[in-house]
Design a protein around this motif. Structure first.
Motif, PDB file in Angstrom:
ATOM      1  N   PHE A   4      -3.261   0.897  -7.047  1.00 49.29           N
ATOM      2  CA  PHE A   4      -3.618   0.667  -5.650  1.00 49.29           C
ATOM      3  C   PHE A   4      -2.385   0.355  -4.823  1.00 49.29           C
ATOM      4  N   PHE A   5      -1.557  -0.564  -5.315  1.00 57.73           N
ATOM      5  CA  PHE A   5      -0.380  -0.946  -4.559  1.00 57.73           C
ATOM      6  C   PHE A   5       0.563   0.239  -4.383  1.00 57.73           C
ATOM      7  N   THR A   6       0.682   1.068  -5.406  1.00 61.82           N
ATOM      8  CA  THR A   6       1.558   2.224  -5.300  1.00 61.82           C
ATOM      9  C   THR A   6       1.050   3.193  -4.240  1.00 61.82           C
ATOM     10  N   SER A   7      -0.257   3.352  -4.170  1.00 61.58           N
ATOM     11  CA  SER A   7      -0.832   4.311  -3.238  1.00 61.58           C
ATOM     12  C   SER A   7      -0.701   3.866  -1.794  1.00 61.58           C
ATOM     13  N   VAL A   8      -0.599   2.570  -1.556  1.00 56.69           N
ATOM     14  CA  VAL A   8      -0.512   2.099  -0.182  1.00 56.69           C
ATOM     15  C   VAL A   8       0.848   1.505   0.151  1.00 56.69           C
ATOM     16  N   LYS A   9       1.840   1.748  -0.706  1.00 54.76           N
ATOM     17  CA  LYS A   9       3.112   1.088  -0.508  1.00 54.76           C
ATOM     18  C   LYS A   9       3.784   1.491   0.797  1.00 54.76           C
ATOM     19  N   ILE A 125      -9.639 -11.170   5.931  1.00 57.99           N
ATOM     20  CA  ILE A 125     -10.113 -11.563   4.602  1.00 57.99           C
ATOM     21  C   ILE A 125      -9.121 -12.579   4.056  1.00 57.99           C
ATOM     22  N   SER A 126      -9.600 -13.771   3.795  1.00 55.77           N
ATOM     23  CA  SER A 126      -8.710 -14.888   3.499  1.00 55.77           C
ATOM     24  C   SER A 126      -8.606 -15.208   2.015  1.00 55.77           C
ATOM     25  N   ASP A 127      -7.409 -15.634   1.627  1.00 52.90           N
ATOM     26  CA  ASP A 127      -7.181 -16.248   0.321  1.00 52.90           C
ATOM     27  C   ASP A 127      -7.548 -15.330  -0.840  1.00 52.90           C
ATOM     28  N   ILE A 128      -7.132 -14.085  -0.798  1.00 50.48           N
ATOM     29  CA  ILE A 128      -7.521 -13.165  -1.871  1.00 50.48           C
ATOM     30  C   ILE A 128      -6.768 -13.500  -3.157  1.00 50.48           C
ATOM     31  N   ILE A 129      -7.465 -13.323  -4.274  1.00 50.99           N
ATOM     32  CA  ILE A 129      -6.865 -13.589  -5.586  1.00 50.99           C
ATOM     33  C   ILE A 129      -6.939 -12.360  -6.491  1.00 50.99           C
ATOM     34  N   GLY A 130      -7.564 -11.301  -6.006  1.00 55.19           N
ATOM     35  CA  GLY A 130      -7.673 -10.090  -6.804  1.00 55.19           C
ATOM     36  C   GLY A 130      -7.909  -8.883  -5.924  1.00 55.19           C
ATOM     37  N   ILE A 131      -7.519  -7.715  -6.412  1.00 59.60           N
ATOM     38  CA  ILE A 131      -7.665  -6.471  -5.668  1.00 59.60           C
ATOM     39  C   ILE A 131      -8.376  -5.465  -6.544  1.00 59.60           C
ATOM     40  N   ASP A 132      -9.555  -5.024  -6.092  1.00 60.80           N
ATOM     41  CA  ASP A 132     -10.329  -4.041  -6.843  1.00 60.80           C
ATOM     42  C   ASP A 132     -10.014  -2.620  -6.400  1.00 60.80           C
ATOM     43  N   SER A 133      -9.765  -2.453  -5.105  1.00 61.01           N
ATOM     44  CA  SER A 133      -9.426  -1.140  -4.562  1.00 61.01           C
ATOM     45  C   SER A 133      -8.765  -1.358  -3.212  1.00 61.01           C
ATOM     46  N   ALA A 134      -8.487  -0.278  -2.506  1.00 60.20           N
ATOM     47  CA  ALA A 134      -7.798  -0.375  -1.220  1.00 60.20           C
ATOM     48  C   ALA A 134      -8.609  -1.111  -0.169  1.00 60.20           C
ATOM     49  N   THR A 149     -16.687 -10.914  -4.071  1.00 58.15           N
ATOM     50  CA  THR A 149     -16.063  -9.605  -3.931  1.00 58.15           C
ATOM     51  C   THR A 149     -16.376  -9.096  -2.534  1.00 58.15           C
ATOM     52  N   VAL A 150     -15.350  -8.875  -1.740  1.00 61.96           N
ATOM     53  CA  VAL A 150     -15.511  -8.546  -0.323  1.00 61.96           C
ATOM     54  C   VAL A 150     -14.964  -7.151  -0.053  1.00 61.96           C
ATOM     55  N   GLN A 151     -15.768  -6.317   0.595  1.00 61.10           N
ATOM     56  CA  GLN A 151     -15.321  -4.976   0.964  1.00 61.10           C
ATOM     57  C   GLN A 151     -15.155  -4.904   2.475  1.00 61.10           C
ATOM     58  N   SER A 152     -14.049  -4.362   2.918  1.00 60.77           N
ATOM     59  CA  SER A 152     -13.759  -4.249   4.341  1.00 60.77           C
ATOM     60  C   SER A 152     -13.905  -2.805   4.799  1.00 60.77           C
ATOM     61  N   ASP A 154     -12.957  -2.096   7.983  1.00 61.53           N
ATOM     62  CA  ASP A 154     -12.009  -1.999   9.103  1.00 61.53           C
ATOM     63  C   ASP A 154     -10.891  -1.020   8.768  1.00 61.53           C
ATOM     64  N   ALA A 155     -10.391  -0.356   9.784  1.00 55.17           N
ATOM     65  CA  ALA A 155      -9.296   0.596   9.591  1.00 55.17           C
ATOM     66  C   ALA A 155      -8.029  -0.113   9.139  1.00 55.17           C
ATOM     67  N   VAL A 156      -7.837  -1.342   9.639  1.00 57.50           N
ATOM     68  CA  VAL A 156      -6.680  -2.144   9.259  1.00 57.50           C
ATOM     69  C   VAL A 156      -7.184  -3.398   8.564  1.00 57.50           C
ATOM     70  N   LYS A 157      -6.680  -3.648   7.384  1.00 57.10           N
ATOM     71  CA  LYS A 157      -7.071  -4.837   6.634  1.00 57.10           C
ATOM     72  C   LYS A 157      -6.031  -5.930   6.858  1.00 57.10           C
ATOM     73  N   VAL A 158      -6.453  -7.060   7.411  1.00 56.34           N
ATOM     74  CA  VAL A 158      -5.585  -8.220   7.570  1.00 56.34           C
ATOM     75  C   VAL A 158      -5.971  -9.223   6.503  1.00 56.34           C
ATOM     76  N   LEU A 159      -5.024  -9.521   5.602  1.00 55.31           N
ATOM     77  CA  LEU A 159      -5.318 -10.327   4.424  1.00 55.31           C
ATOM     78  C   LEU A 159      -4.378 -11.511   4.333  1.00 55.31           C
ATOM     79  N   THR A 160      -4.905 -12.641   3.872  1.00 53.23           N
ATOM     80  CA  THR A 160      -4.032 -13.720   3.427  1.00 53.23           C
ATOM     81  C   THR A 160      -4.162 -13.773   1.909  1.00 53.23           C
ATOM     82  N   VAL A 161      -3.039 -13.960   1.235  1.00 54.90           N
ATOM     83  CA  VAL A 161      -2.976 -13.855  -0.216  1.00 54.90           C
ATOM     84  C   VAL A 161      -2.654 -15.209  -0.838  1.00 54.90           C
ATOM     85  N   ARG A 162      -3.444 -15.629  -1.810  1.00 57.29           N
ATOM     86  CA  ARG A 162      -3.121 -16.837  -2.560  1.00 57.29           C
ATOM     87  C   ARG A 162      -1.949 -16.493  -3.482  1.00 57.29           C
TER      88      ARG A 162
END
Length: 323
Positions: A4-9, A125-134, A149-152, A154-162
């Motif tokens: 996932f990270f590679t695809s959206v880098k 989407i606040s305080d994420i601890i895991g990524i299942d997909s984009a 498990t939260v799915q967004s 929105d065209a733009v994902k604004v995330l805070t990461v733990r």
């Protein structure tokens, strides 16, 4: 996750304060864990001021992080003191065309991220601890007792990461280009008055490899000093439960828990801490947890790897002496 990270880098944009400092060398900047792919660096200098000697090129340090493909560098008077309004404006200036904007789930990140999300008219989407997909992420709820498990959409994902939930990227190995950007002007909505920085020879609490925390069982601020020799032996940061902080035994910046700092050191020593849910939410991801409490029924023993039912005023000096 790596896929996932590679695809959206090429579409990740993170603010400059998505950095933390190695506890052994506070002048060495490293990326927010799992945020190595795209870095929007508004200005690293505010973070480093009052903490270490000025770096000639903080953006160059960011470009060397493994996995970073590009560094956006903005530096100007409006960003010098890291005011949230101006930093949010700088992030928004480069947000177009990016699908994900990441911030650390720190007090400062939480100050800026909602401004960016509101301006973009998207849900944060606040305080994420895991990524299942984009578009799908995991985050703790109910003080960490359940994972949502939260799915967004929105065209733009604004995330805070733990930050403690992900391994840190390597600080070297990259050679990303640095693109200079024009700094945004001062929005005039706030002004910098002053900064009070707590100085300590100990490691930063959230970055320390070992943490020694005391609870209400310590009895007083004077008794808290009993933990200092143990922390010295372990090279540990000092922490405290909310009850201890509320009682005036320890300063606010030592508080570990849901309403304090989230830590995940290699070793967490809990002394005189009963184990309230809000405290466990801030330290239960520690690799090894050692608990010392005279109450054998204390909830802290439920998450501890090693537990000692004993009077802390006897056990702590003996443990310190044995190390």
């Amino acid at each position: 996750m790596k896929k996932f990270f590679t695809s959206v880098k090429s579409s990740l944009a993170a603010a400059y304060y998505a950095t933390h400092f190695d506890s052994s060398d506070p002048c060495r900047a490293t990326t927010l864990p799992q945020d190595p792919f795209f870095w929007s660096a508004c200005s690293l200098r505010p973070l480093m001021r009052n903490r270490c000697k000025p770096l000639s090129s903080p953006f160059a340090s960011a470009s060397q992080v493994a996995g970073v493909t590009k560094v956006l560098a903005a530096d100007g008077a409006s960003l010098a003191d890291g005011l949230a309004e101006n930093v949010a404006a700088q992030v928004l200036a480069v947000a177009q065309g990016h699908s994900h904007i990441l911030f650390p789930a720190t007090a400062y990140g939480k100050n800026v991220a909602p401004r960016v999300a509101a301006k973009l008219d998207v849900a944060q989407i606040s305080d994420i601890i895991g990524i299942d997909s984009a578009d799908t992420f995991e985050r703790p709820i109910y003080a960490g007792n359940a994972i949502a498990t939260v799915q967004s959409v929105d065209a733009v994902k604004v995330l805070t990461v733990r930050t403690t939930a992900f391994d840190a990227a390597a600080a070297a190995g990259g050679s990303a280009p640095v693109e200079n950007l024009a700094a945004v002007g001062d929005g005039g909505k706030s002004s910098f008055v002053g900064r009070e920085v707590a100085k300590s020879d100990r490691p930063e609490l959230t970055a320390a490899k070992a943490v020694v925390s005391g609870g209400r069982g310590m009895g007083s601020a004077e008794n808290f000093k009993l933990l200092e020799p143990l922390a010295d032996k372990l090279g540990a940061a000092m922490g405290a439960s909310r009850a201890a902080v509320d009682a005036g035994y320890a300063p606010n910046d030592w508080q570990v828990g849901q309403t304090g700092k989230i830590v995940a050191p290699q070793l967490y020593v809990a002394v005189g801490i009963s184990g309230a849910i809000q405290h466990l939410a801030g330290m239960k991801d520690s690799k090894v947890i050692v608990a010392i409490n005279k109450d054998a029924e204390a909830p802290i023993f439920g998450v501890a790897d090693y537990g000692l039912v004993a009077d802390l005023f006897t056990a702590v000096p003996e443990l310190t002496k044995a190390l």
